[in-house]
Write a protein that holds these residues in place. Structure first.
Motif, mmCIF file in Angstrom:
data_model
loop_
_atom_site.group_PDB
_atom_site.id
_atom_site.type_symbol
_atom_site.label_atom_id
_atom_site.label_comp_id
_atom_site.label_asym_id
_atom_site.label_seq_id
_atom_site.Cartn_x
_atom_site.Cartn_y
_atom_site.Cartn_z
ATOM 1 N N CYS A 674 67.472 -17.642 -52.015
ATOM 2 C CA CYS A 674 66.799 -17.099 -53.192
ATOM 3 C C CYS A 674 67.376 -17.689 -54.472
ATOM 4 N N GLU A 675 68.702 -17.758 -54.532
ATOM 5 C CA GLU A 675 69.375 -18.133 -55.772
ATOM 6 C C GLU A 675 69.562 -19.634 -55.936
ATOM 7 N N LEU A 676 69.477 -20.389 -54.848
ATOM 8 C CA LEU A 676 69.711 -21.836 -54.928
ATOM 9 C C LEU A 676 68.468 -22.590 -54.470
ATOM 10 N N PRO A 677 67.487 -22.768 -55.340
ATOM 11 C CA PRO A 677 66.273 -23.487 -54.947
ATOM 12 C C PRO A 677 66.531 -24.947 -54.601
ATOM 13 N N GLU A 678 67.710 -25.447 -54.955
ATOM 14 C CA GLU A 678 68.040 -26.838 -54.629
ATOM 15 C C GLU A 678 68.214 -27.053 -53.121
ATOM 16 N N ILE A 679 68.525 -25.982 -52.372
ATOM 17 C CA ILE A 679 68.728 -26.124 -50.925
ATOM 18 C C ILE A 679 67.369 -26.259 -50.242
ATOM 19 N N ILE A 680 67.136 -27.378 -49.587
ATOM 20 C CA ILE A 680 65.869 -27.586 -48.895
ATOM 21 C C ILE A 680 66.026 -27.548 -47.376
ATOM 22 N N GLU A 681 67.276 -27.634 -46.914
ATOM 23 C CA GLU A 681 67.505 -27.555 -45.478
ATOM 24 C C GLU A 681 68.968 -27.185 -45.241
ATOM 25 N N MET A 682 69.184 -26.306 -44.284
ATOM 26 C CA MET A 682 70.553 -25.932 -43.945
ATOM 27 C C MET A 682 70.610 -25.582 -42.466
ATOM 28 N N GLU A 683 71.725 -25.906 -41.841
ATOM 29 C CA GLU A 683 71.938 -25.525 -40.446
ATOM 30 C C GLU A 683 73.386 -25.105 -40.265
ATOM 31 N N ILE A 684 73.574 -23.849 -39.877
ATOM 32 C CA ILE A 684 74.902 -23.361 -39.496
ATOM 33 C C ILE A 684 74.916 -23.327 -37.981
ATOM 34 N N ASN A 685 75.564 -24.318 -37.378
ATOM 35 C CA ASN A 685 75.536 -24.448 -35.916
ATOM 36 C C ASN A 685 76.769 -25.237 -35.454
ATOM 37 N N PRO A 686 77.647 -24.620 -34.662
ATOM 38 C CA PRO A 686 77.481 -23.261 -34.150
ATOM 39 C C PRO A 686 78.018 -22.199 -35.102
ATOM 40 N N LEU A 687 77.427 -21.022 -34.965
ATOM 41 C CA LEU A 687 77.933 -19.809 -35.577
ATOM 42 C C LEU A 687 78.551 -19.019 -34.427
ATOM 43 N N ILE A 688 79.876 -18.910 -34.407
ATOM 44 C CA ILE A 688 80.574 -18.309 -33.276
ATOM 45 C C ILE A 688 80.772 -16.816 -33.533
ATOM 46 N N GLY A 689 80.286 -16.000 -32.598
ATOM 47 C CA GLY A 689 80.422 -14.558 -32.743
ATOM 48 C C GLY A 689 81.086 -13.919 -31.546
ATOM 49 N N ASN A 690 81.969 -12.972 -31.815
ATOM 50 C CA ASN A 690 82.564 -12.177 -30.735
ATOM 51 C C ASN A 690 82.574 -10.714 -31.161
ATOM 52 N N ASP A 691 83.346 -9.896 -30.497
ATOM 53 C CA ASP A 691 83.325 -8.469 -30.795
ATOM 54 C C ASP A 691 83.992 -8.130 -32.121
ATOM 55 N N ARG A 692 84.765 -9.051 -32.677
ATOM 56 C CA ARG A 692 85.491 -8.767 -33.910
ATOM 57 C C ARG A 692 84.860 -9.411 -35.138
ATOM 58 N N GLU A 693 84.405 -10.659 -35.007
ATOM 59 C CA GLU A 693 83.963 -11.390 -36.188
ATOM 60 C C GLU A 693 82.885 -12.407 -35.826
ATOM 61 N N VAL A 694 82.233 -12.913 -36.856
ATOM 62 C CA VAL A 694 81.257 -13.995 -36.708
ATOM 63 C C VAL A 694 81.621 -15.053 -37.739
ATOM 64 N N THR A 695 81.804 -16.303 -37.282
ATOM 65 C CA THR A 695 82.337 -17.352 -38.147
ATOM 66 C C THR A 695 81.452 -18.595 -38.091
ATOM 67 N N ALA A 696 81.196 -19.175 -39.263
ATOM 68 C CA ALA A 696 80.473 -20.441 -39.344
ATOM 69 C C ALA A 696 81.436 -21.579 -39.066
ATOM 70 N N VAL A 697 81.238 -22.247 -37.940
ATOM 71 C CA VAL A 697 82.148 -23.324 -37.530
ATOM 72 C C VAL A 697 81.692 -24.664 -38.089
ATOM 73 N N ASP A 698 80.414 -24.895 -38.150
ATOM 74 C CA ASP A 698 79.910 -26.163 -38.668
ATOM 75 C C ASP A 698 78.676 -25.874 -39.507
ATOM 76 N N ALA A 699 78.438 -26.690 -40.504
ATOM 77 C CA ALA A 699 77.299 -26.482 -41.388
ATOM 78 C C ALA A 699 76.833 -27.805 -41.957
ATOM 79 N N ARG A 700 75.553 -27.885 -42.161
ATOM 80 C CA ARG A 700 74.951 -29.073 -42.763
ATOM 81 C C ARG A 700 73.932 -28.602 -43.800
ATOM 82 N N ILE A 701 73.993 -29.147 -45.002
ATOM 83 C CA ILE A 701 73.099 -28.723 -46.084
ATOM 84 C C ILE A 701 72.505 -29.947 -46.754
#
Length: 900
Positions: A674-701
């Motif tokens: 919403c706030e950053l119209p400059e972003i036209i594509e993004m991929e957070i992969n993998p997003l690692i989730g377990n019972d305690r936390e969820v963490t973005a391990v890799d990202a491409r923008i």
């Protein structure tokens, strides 16, 4: 203040047909005769310099010879003459024009120039334009058939909007024997001016329209399209069939309408969010017309099937399962009623097989028992024309049974000749009927889809409240810095910095350009580590085997650096390699690999995707789409639509994943796009989730410059709530006043405010006698598109009484709103202040805020209508610098205007 400026397209008091002719087959001649024969009560003038009379009626050479005012112009003359005719119409009270003529944009560059001239002439003369190249418009309740088709629509409560005149003709031909009537039929043609959004705005508040059908080929203005859909769908069912879902069809659609077409998945996601039912075929649109036109709604997904043959019942049950419907489990009382009414050897379950020899009364008893069951949301009655069956007699009994409840009852009388009379009875009894059980089940599924999508429609995400506010400005500066270097793809460290700015948990990444730098980074971060190739030219690191996991010692770090870089250079010698990133290894204990993505659709703007992650993401194709802005309900709906949802629960000694953490990340991604119209594509992969936390391990923008003329949130199909417009002010008497944009949940606040106005104030505001806002008006006033209109309300806090004491409640004391005119830099405004709150400066304060907002939106002129007797309002307008003039057509109205 008008709610729609296309009303004269549907309710003109007088019409003129340019190009009216006696020549057989001429478009102008057909249009003229259709108007004359359709029961239109007003005068219809023929204009054509070639004729003295047309259809034995006077024909005028031009408007000067006619010298009479009329509201609707129907134009069927050569393309090059249309702009001139529109300019002439400006002086004769014309409010709308239908251009049947072809030869415009669909015929190349010359035609496109002619079309631009026509649109410019229409805007210059404040005339709304339908077409060009349109079949026309019908309004049966008004006796208006302004088309060149051969069919006359019967009166009814179904409206049809189509980008294809051929589809309009087919629907009208289909509707006759089924006795489906229409409140309006609109062929948009090239939609150079009047488009879906304009017609939807009108039909949403039209009391004669109970259901809206749409045939869509392409969408030009996504914001107008989506906001019109959402406004209409809040009040009445909207059913859409989309053509051009696949490449070949898309190319055909572009050549036909000149409009771009969105992808299948994106369009479906938009329709779900808009509360709309999307069907795949015209036959299904016909089915939807029947079932929604009958006016009954499905309150759930549980159905009962009553049949005189086991085979048709099984076919219907199978189809129900495929469509996501459930066969209802009968209550004990229902089972007892069925046992008493049916033979001993009935099916004793759902479907209810009443046996082939069932007399008409047996059918009635079975249907009555089913519709009375609280576990049943809808009923399908099926009849196979067996030798013992009396189709017409059974139909009469089913019609009687259907009247005992407001639940939908559908019929499928299989066959042709023997059931023809029964189908006519169903049509007269307003019971939707279908040739096969499968199509009938599809129709019930449309009702269920409508029920589900309404829940998504009612979600109105407000401002996102974080424990820590995101650093929007910092993220924007990072993006601007990247683009200043001539790059459009962020590096992994830059991408993770953007995520961190929006409080999305990430792993820290350190860039190493040599093996020794990699070792230093590993020692600082702590073993084990992950090493990844760092290249702005690689979309996926796995393409060059550029990832090493669980590196646990110093020697392996240096060896892995050399192996990763050398392998990447060998496999992709053309790419730039900046080194290797080193990150601390995220624990894989009880971990699930997920993915969150953002894509920019060419029509509907940013779309958020969620699903299974990892290297197999493209093979699995497990994803759900959401149209931002998101809220908790929309996010949970997205998650449930994926297969990976089942893996998040407890299984194989793995604890359940932390869903709350995942939901927070999706919420923050929503705010990011919403706030950053400059972003036209993004991929957070993998997003690692377990019972305690969820963490973005890799990202491409990937980013790009936003168009300089683009407004705030102009890149989005749904405008977020404009929190930045909230003001806290103090009135001269010390009263604290909050001025803020209206919200959908303010419906009761708005209704209470209008109810509390004096009769005179209501009349001054609405220019008609009005006790309270109708449900349709209430939706229209509170469910607004912040991009094309604004409503600012003034509220104060007062003490209200509740059962256990005193609570502080908001009370509306005034409201000011404007609506921009399509294609213009002007807007029309209205304002009203509660009677007991007058003379405190509230009106002036609201108007100053409203004018400032209109100015920021690029509007240049603000205009309004004020009754001459409303001296207080006229004085306020003069104090604010508005120019006051007498309305030339109505001396009881003053026109007030101001250049912003």
């Amino acid at each position: 203040m008008r709610l729609s400026d296309v009303d004269q397209l549907f309710t003109p008091s007088a019409v003129a047909v340019f190009g009216a002719s006696d020549r057989p087959g001429s478009v102008g001649g057909i249009v003229y005769r259709n108007v004359l024969s359709s029961g239109f009560k007003g005068p219809c003038y023929a204009i054509n310099p070639k004729y003295e009379t047309v259809a034995d009626r006077p024909c005028y050479k031009n408007l000067a010879e006619l010298d009479k005012n009329f509201e609707l112009a129907l134009i069927a003359t050569p393309a090059e003459t249309v702009a001139g005719i529109i300019d002439q119409c400006g002086g004769y009270g014309v409010k709308a024009a239908v251009v049947h003529s072809a030869g415009f944009a669909e015929h190349g560059e010359r035609g496109a120039v002619l079309q631009e001239r026509v649109v410019e002439a229409a805007r210059r003369n404040r005339i709304r334009l339908l077409g060009p190249n349109t079949l026309g418009v019908m309004r049966p309740i008004h006796g208006l058939n302004a088309t060149f088709g051969n069919e006359q629509a019967r009166r009814g409560n179904v409206a049809l909007i189509s980008q294809s005149g051929a589809v309009c003709a087919a629907m009208l031909d289909w509707s006759g024997p089924r006795e489906v009537g229409f409140s309006a039929v609109v062929s948009l043609g090239a939609a150079a001016d009047i488009d879906f959004g304009d017609v939807l705005d009108y039909l949403a508040l039209d009391s004669h329209t109970h259901c809206i059908l749409m045939y869509v080929e392409g969408v030009r203005n996504a914001r107008r399209f989506v906001s019109g859909l959402r406004a209409a769908a809040r009040i009445k069912p909207v059913i859409v069939v989309k053509a051009g879902r696949y490449p070949a069809g898309s190319r055909a659609a572009k050549s036909h309408t000149g409009a771009w077409v969105g992808t299948v998945d994106v369009f479906r996601a938009v329709m779900e969010r808009a509360g709309v039912v999307q069907v795949e075929e015209l036959d299904q649109l016909f089915a939807a017309a029947q079932v929604f036109g009958a006016g009954r709604r499905l309150g759930g997904e549980r159905i009962a099937i009553v049949t005189n043959g086991g085979g048709p019942g099984v076919l219907a049950a199978d189809r129900a399962v495929e469509q996501g419907l459930m066969l209802a489990q009968f209550a004990d009382e229902t089972r007892a009623r069925l046992e008493a009414a049916l033979p001993e050897y009935w099916s004793h379950d759902n479907p209810v097989d009443v046996i082939g020899d069932a007399p008409p009364e047996r059918y009635r008893h079975a249907v009555e028992a089913c519709v009375a069951d609280p576990n049943v949301d809808g009923v399908l009655a099926i009849l196979a024309p067996l030798a013992e069956a009396d189709p017409s007699a059974v139909a009469k009994e089913v019609i009687v049974a259907a009247k005992t409840s407001q639940k939908p009852v559908l019929a499928s009388w299989m066959g042709a000749r023997r059931v023809a009379e029964a189908k006519l009875l169903f049509a007269q009894g307003r019971i939707p009927h279908f040739a096969s059980p499968e199509v009938a089940i599809d129709a019930l599924a449309f009702l269920a889809t409508h029920h589900r999508n309404q829940k998504l429609l009612m979600q109105s995400p407000g401002p996102i409240a974080h424990e820590e506010s995101p650093d929007v400005e910092g993220a924007r500066l990072i993006i601007e810095g990247v683009m200043a270097e001539g790059r459009k793809t962020l590096g992994i460290i830059e991408a993770k910095a953007i995520l961190s700015a929006f409080k999305i948990p990430t792993t820290q990444a350190v860039l190493a350009r040599t093996p020794n730098e990699a070792l230093i980074a590993a020692e600082v971060l702590g073993f084990p580590v992950v090493m990844k190739i760092n290249s702005p030219d690689l979309a996926h690191k796995s393409d060059v085997d550029g990832v090493r996991l669980n590196i646990a010692d110093a020697q392996t770090v240096r060896r892995a650096f050399s192996e990763i870089v050398e392998r990447a250079k060998r496999l992709r010698p053309e790419v730039r390699i900046e080194g290797v990133t080193v990150e601390h290894m995220v624990s894989t204990r009880a971990a699930r690999e997920l993915m969150i993505g953002v894509l920019r659709d060419s029509i509907f703007g940013p779309i958020i995707t969620f699903g299974a992650g990892g290297t197999e993401v493209e093979v699995l194709q497990d994803r759900a789409l959401g149209l931002p802005p998101l809220n908790a309900f929309i996010i949970q709906t997205m998650i449930r639509h994926t297969r990976v949802d089942r893996l998040m629960g407890e299984f194989q000694h793995m604890p359940s994943m932390n869903r709350e953490a995942l939901a927070r990340i999706l919420q923050r991604v929503s705010e990011m796009v919403c706030e950053l119209p400059e972003i036209i594509e993004m991929e957070i992969n993998p997003l690692i989730g377990n019972d305690r936390e969820v963490t973005a391990v890799d990202a491409r923008i990937r980013v790009n410059y936003r168009p300089p003329q683009q407004t705030t949130y102009g890149h989005m199909a749904i405008h977020p709530y404009p929190i930045h417009l909230i003001e806290q002010v103090q009135l001269p008497d010390g009263t604290d006043l909050t001025i803020r944009p209206i919200r959908p949940e303010d419906a009761q606040l708005e209704q209470d405010f209008v109810r509390g106005l004096s009769e005179q104030t209501k009349y001054f505001r609405f220019m008609q006698a009005l006790k309270e806002l109708t449900p349709e008006m209430l939706v229209r006033f509170t469910q607004i598109d912040y991009d094309r209109e604004m409503a600012l309300i003034g509220v104060v806090e007062q003490e209200g009484v509740e059962q256990e004491g005193v609570e502080v409640v908001e009370v509306e004391v005034g409201v000011a709103r404007y609506m921009s005119r399509p294609g213009e830099d002007s807007c029309e405004f209205a304002i009203v202040v509660g009677d007991e709150w007058r003379a405190r400066g509230i009106g002036a304060r609201l108007m100053r805020s409203l004018m400032e907002n209109a100015r920021q939106r690029g509007l240049r002129v603000m205009e309004g209508e004020v009754l001459t007797a409303n001296t207080r309002m006229l004085a306020l307008m003069k104090s604010l610098g508005f120019r006051v003039e007498r309305d030339k057509l109505d001396p009881g109205i003053k026109i007030v205007s101001k250049v912003l």
